[in-house]
Design a protein around this motif. Structure first.
Motif, PDB file in Angstrom:
ATOM      1  N   ASP A 162       0.826  -1.207   0.000  1.00  0.00           N
ATOM      2  CA  ASP A 162       0.000   0.000   0.000  1.00  0.00           C
ATOM      3  C   ASP A 162       0.862   1.260   0.000  1.00  0.00           C
ATOM      4  N   LEU A 163       1.939   1.249   0.777  1.00  0.00           N
ATOM      5  CA  LEU A 163       2.821   2.411   0.814  1.00  0.00           C
ATOM      6  C   LEU A 163       3.471   2.637  -0.545  1.00  0.00           C
ATOM      7  N   ALA A 164       3.938   1.542  -1.162  1.00  0.00           N
ATOM      8  CA  ALA A 164       4.533   1.662  -2.496  1.00  0.00           C
ATOM      9  C   ALA A 164       3.519   2.216  -3.491  1.00  0.00           C
ATOM     10  N   TYR A 165       2.286   1.716  -3.412  1.00  0.00           N
ATOM     11  CA  TYR A 165       1.254   2.176  -4.345  1.00  0.00           C
ATOM     12  C   TYR A 165       0.868   3.627  -4.084  1.00  0.00           C
ATOM     13  N   GLU A 166       0.894   4.057  -2.844  1.00  0.00           N
ATOM     14  CA  GLU A 166       0.597   5.461  -2.552  1.00  0.00           C
ATOM     15  C   GLU A 166       1.602   6.380  -3.237  1.00  0.00           C
ATOM     16  N   ASP A 167       2.873   5.962  -3.251  1.00  0.00           N
ATOM     17  CA  ASP A 167       3.881   6.736  -3.984  1.00  0.00           C
ATOM     18  C   ASP A 167       3.574   6.750  -5.477  1.00  0.00           C
ATOM     19  N   VAL A 168       3.217   5.593  -6.014  1.00  0.00           N
ATOM     20  CA  VAL A 168       2.888   5.497  -7.439  1.00  0.00           C
ATOM     21  C   VAL A 168       1.728   6.423  -7.781  1.00  0.00           C
ATOM     22  N   LYS A 169       0.688   6.400  -6.950  1.00  0.00           N
ATOM     23  CA  LYS A 169      -0.472   7.272  -7.171  1.00  0.00           C
ATOM     24  C   LYS A 169      -0.074   8.749  -7.109  1.00  0.00           C
ATOM     25  N   THR A 170       0.733   9.094  -6.108  1.00  0.00           N
ATOM     26  CA  THR A 170       1.157  10.484  -5.958  1.00  0.00           C
ATOM     27  C   THR A 170       1.944  10.934  -7.189  1.00  0.00           C
ATOM     28  N   ALA A 171       2.829  10.067  -7.669  1.00  0.00           N
ATOM     29  CA  ALA A 171       3.623  10.383  -8.863  1.00  0.00           C
ATOM     30  C   ALA A 171       2.730  10.528 -10.094  1.00  0.00           C
ATOM     31  N   PHE A 172       1.763   9.623 -10.220  1.00  0.00           N
ATOM     32  CA  PHE A 172       0.897   9.672 -11.392  1.00  0.00           C
ATOM     33  C   PHE A 172       0.028  10.937 -11.372  1.00  0.00           C
ATOM     34  N   GLU A 173      -0.475  11.289 -10.216  1.00  0.00           N
ATOM     35  CA  GLU A 173      -1.289  12.499 -10.121  1.00  0.00           C
ATOM     36  C   GLU A 173      -0.452  13.747 -10.390  1.00  0.00           C
ATOM     37  N   TYR A 174       0.798  13.741  -9.935  1.00  0.00           N
ATOM     38  CA  TYR A 174       1.683  14.869 -10.231  1.00  0.00           C
ATOM     39  C   TYR A 174       1.940  14.941 -11.734  1.00  0.00           C
ATOM     40  N   TYR A 175       2.181  13.778 -12.345  1.00  0.00           N
ATOM     41  CA  TYR A 175       2.384  13.716 -13.798  1.00  0.00           C
ATOM     42  C   TYR A 175       1.160  14.256 -14.541  1.00  0.00           C
ATOM     43  N   LEU A 176      -0.033  13.823 -14.148  1.00  0.00           N
ATOM     44  CA  LEU A 176      -1.253  14.279 -14.821  1.00  0.00           C
ATOM     45  C   LEU A 176      -1.409  15.795 -14.715  1.00  0.00           C
ATOM     46  N   SER A 194       4.064  -4.178 -12.119  1.00  0.00           N
ATOM     47  CA  SER A 194       2.769  -4.606 -12.653  1.00  0.00           C
ATOM     48  C   SER A 194       1.740  -4.825 -11.552  1.00  0.00           C
ATOM     49  N   THR A 195       2.205  -5.210 -10.356  1.00  0.00           N
ATOM     50  CA  THR A 195       1.296  -5.270  -9.211  1.00  0.00           C
ATOM     51  C   THR A 195       0.615  -3.914  -9.028  1.00  0.00           C
ATOM     52  N   HIS A 196       1.412  -2.867  -9.108  1.00  0.00           N
ATOM     53  CA  HIS A 196       0.881  -1.520  -8.918  1.00  0.00           C
ATOM     54  C   HIS A 196       0.156  -1.016 -10.172  1.00  0.00           C
ATOM     55  N   ALA A 197       0.616  -1.403 -11.345  1.00  0.00           N
ATOM     56  CA  ALA A 197      -0.017  -0.946 -12.589  1.00  0.00           C
ATOM     57  C   ALA A 197      -1.450  -1.453 -12.703  1.00  0.00           C
ATOM     58  N   LEU A 198      -1.702  -2.670 -12.251  1.00  0.00           N
ATOM     59  CA  LEU A 198      -3.067  -3.198 -12.291  1.00  0.00           C
ATOM     60  C   LEU A 198      -4.002  -2.349 -11.439  1.00  0.00           C
ATOM     61  N   ARG A 199      -3.531  -1.925 -10.278  1.00  0.00           N
ATOM     62  CA  ARG A 199      -4.337  -1.055  -9.423  1.00  0.00           C
ATOM     63  C   ARG A 199      -4.513   0.327 -10.052  1.00  0.00           C
ATOM     64  N   LEU A 200      -3.441   0.826 -10.649  1.00  0.00           N
ATOM     65  CA  LEU A 200      -3.492   2.149 -11.276  1.00  0.00           C
ATOM     66  C   LEU A 200      -4.508   2.175 -12.421  1.00  0.00           C
ATOM     67  N   LEU A 201      -4.504   1.137 -13.229  1.00  0.00           N
ATOM     68  CA  LEU A 201      -5.460   1.051 -14.339  1.00  0.00           C
ATOM     69  C   LEU A 201      -6.894   1.006 -13.822  1.00  0.00           C
ATOM     70  N   PHE A 229     -10.604  -6.636 -14.714  1.00  0.00           N
ATOM     71  CA  PHE A 229     -11.272  -5.454 -15.241  1.00  0.00           C
ATOM     72  C   PHE A 229     -12.658  -5.802 -15.768  1.00  0.00           C
ATOM     73  N   SER A 230     -13.472  -4.773 -15.903  1.00  0.00           N
ATOM     74  CA  SER A 230     -14.795  -4.954 -16.498  1.00  0.00           C
ATOM     75  C   SER A 230     -14.842  -4.385 -17.912  1.00  0.00           C
ATOM     76  N   SER A 231     -14.327  -3.177 -18.105  1.00  0.00           N
ATOM     77  CA  SER A 231     -14.376  -2.561 -19.434  1.00  0.00           C
ATOM     78  C   SER A 231     -13.052  -2.645 -20.183  1.00  0.00           C
ATOM     79  N   LEU A 232     -11.930  -2.621 -19.467  1.00  0.00           N
ATOM     80  CA  LEU A 232     -10.646  -2.796 -20.149  1.00  0.00           C
ATOM     81  C   LEU A 232     -10.514  -4.239 -20.613  1.00  0.00           C
ATOM     82  N   GLN A 233     -10.041  -4.423 -21.830  1.00  0.00           N
ATOM     83  CA  GLN A 233      -9.930  -5.756 -22.410  1.00  0.00           C
ATOM     84  C   GLN A 233      -8.478  -6.095 -22.716  1.00  0.00           C
TER      85      GLN A 233
END
Length: 359
Positions: A162-176, A194-201, A229-233
């Motif tokens: 979760d801590l690692a993913y929080e950093d990923v989210k923070t970085a992605f939001e800064y990037y956006l 990829s563990t984190h990328a699946l959550r990010l997607l 996923f439901s809509s991503l294929q």
């Protein structure tokens, strides 16, 4: 929010403990010398609050506003036409594999050795595959230690991810907010990334407005559960956009114990044909691998065939490959198909913009 037991089941379904053998099979695919000790001197920045500051380029392993190893191009490709029509947000695999320094399961964000190792292994040998057609962004994050994938303390492991993913989210939001400006994007990752990328997607793309900017996601080296996923294929061919690609590579005839233990087959893409069927792709269609010698492209190293949620390959052919006895090619998931991925990125980008013009 998922309950703790549900979250652990989720992580167990998408993560495997094959990382233990990563250091044993690294040699043919990326540099593993202690040159990282030499490069440590380049990473002497310190975070006062122990958190990444994404306004500071030091906390990006790859970023268009500085030179970094993701900008490296194998010598035979240096005359190729280049452009930067889109962005790639790349999440690196587990680098924190050495003995734990303390009780924390997360890497220090300013650990000079880990940062050097990240940049001159994953960023050089993996993230560089995208640099012909894209600006590459790769955040540093407080990754979970390799032992978090097979924990004695489940709660501590969940907190580490979760801590690692929080950093990923923070970085992605800064990037956006600061860099994207509506540009099309590829999400790319390997192993823990990829563990984190699946959550990010799931959190930022699926059924969200950002989904229309997704060229594709290359979520490599990790199981992708059928209900991810439901809509991503999953991508069904080389030109489909807004879809997900992913695979795990093993010697033909071999299924690792953790693969056998999986309750359902992972979703998987053939990295040569870019299809999801079981048709064998001959090694003649493998346009090039980049292994230990970054400036050398080895053609026709091996083929690829989907079998029960993984990719089976014949023993790869490269100099001294007869000494290479492992049957798990996890570390080579990207490197074995370096040129096929590089070419496919260009194909999907062209297809994406063509489709945008038709709308």
């Amino acid at each position: 929010m998922m309950m703790k037991d549900q979250k652990w089941k989720f992580f167990k379904s998408i993560c495997s403990c094959y990382f233990l053998i990563g250091t044993l099979i690294l040699l043919p695919f990326s540099s593993c010398s202690d040159k990282y000790l030499t490069y440590k001197r380049l990473y002497q920045f310190k975070s006062e609050d122990k958190k990444p500051d994404y306004s500071n380029l030091d906390y990006w392993a790859a970023h268009p506003l500085k030179w970094d190893p993701s900008d490296s191009i194998p010598k035979p490709l240096r005359k190729e036409k280049r452009d930067t029509l889109i962005d790639v947000f790349f999440l690196h695999p587990t680098i924190y594999t050495m003995e734990l320094k303390d009780s924390s399961l997360n890497a220090g964000i300013d650990d000079a050795y880990l940062n050097a190792k990240t940049d001159y292994s994953s960023i050089l040998y993996q993230a560089s595959v995208f640099n012909q057609h894209a600006r590459v962004y790769a955040p540093r994050f407080r990754e979970a230690h390799i032992s978090a994938y097979f924990p004695k303390d489940t709660l501590a492991a969940l907190k580490a991810f979760d801590l690692a993913y929080e950093d990923v989210k923070t970085a992605f939001e800064y990037y956006l907010k600061n860099y994207n400006h509506g540009r099309a994007i590829i999400i790319a990752s390997h192993s823990q990334g990829s563990t984190h990328a699946l959550r990010l997607l799931k959190d930022y793309f699926e059924n969200k407005s950002l989904q229309k900017q997704l060229v594709a996601a290359y979520v490599i080296g990790m199981v992708i559960p059928g209900n991810s996923f439901s809509s991503l294929q999953m991508c069904e061919d080389s030109l489909q956009t807004g879809c997900v690609c992913g695979w795990r590579t093993f010697r033909e005839g071999y299924k690792a114990p953790y693969v056998k233990a999986e309750k359902a087959f992972s979703l998987v893409t053939n990295p040569i044909t870019w299809k999801t069927d079981s048709q064998y792709a001959h090694k003649k269609s493998n346009t090039g691998s980049v292994l230990l010698k970054f400036n050398k492209i080895y053609k026709r190293t091996t083929g690829a065939q989907i079998y029960e949620g993984i990719i089976w390959v014949k023993r790869p052919k490269f100099p001294w490959s007869f000494l290479y006895s492992t049957k798990n090619y996890h570390v080579g998931d990207i490197n074995l198909y370096y040129m096929n991925i590089r070419e496919n990125v260009g194909q999907r980008i062209k297809s994406y913009f063509h489709n945008q013009m038709l709308k």
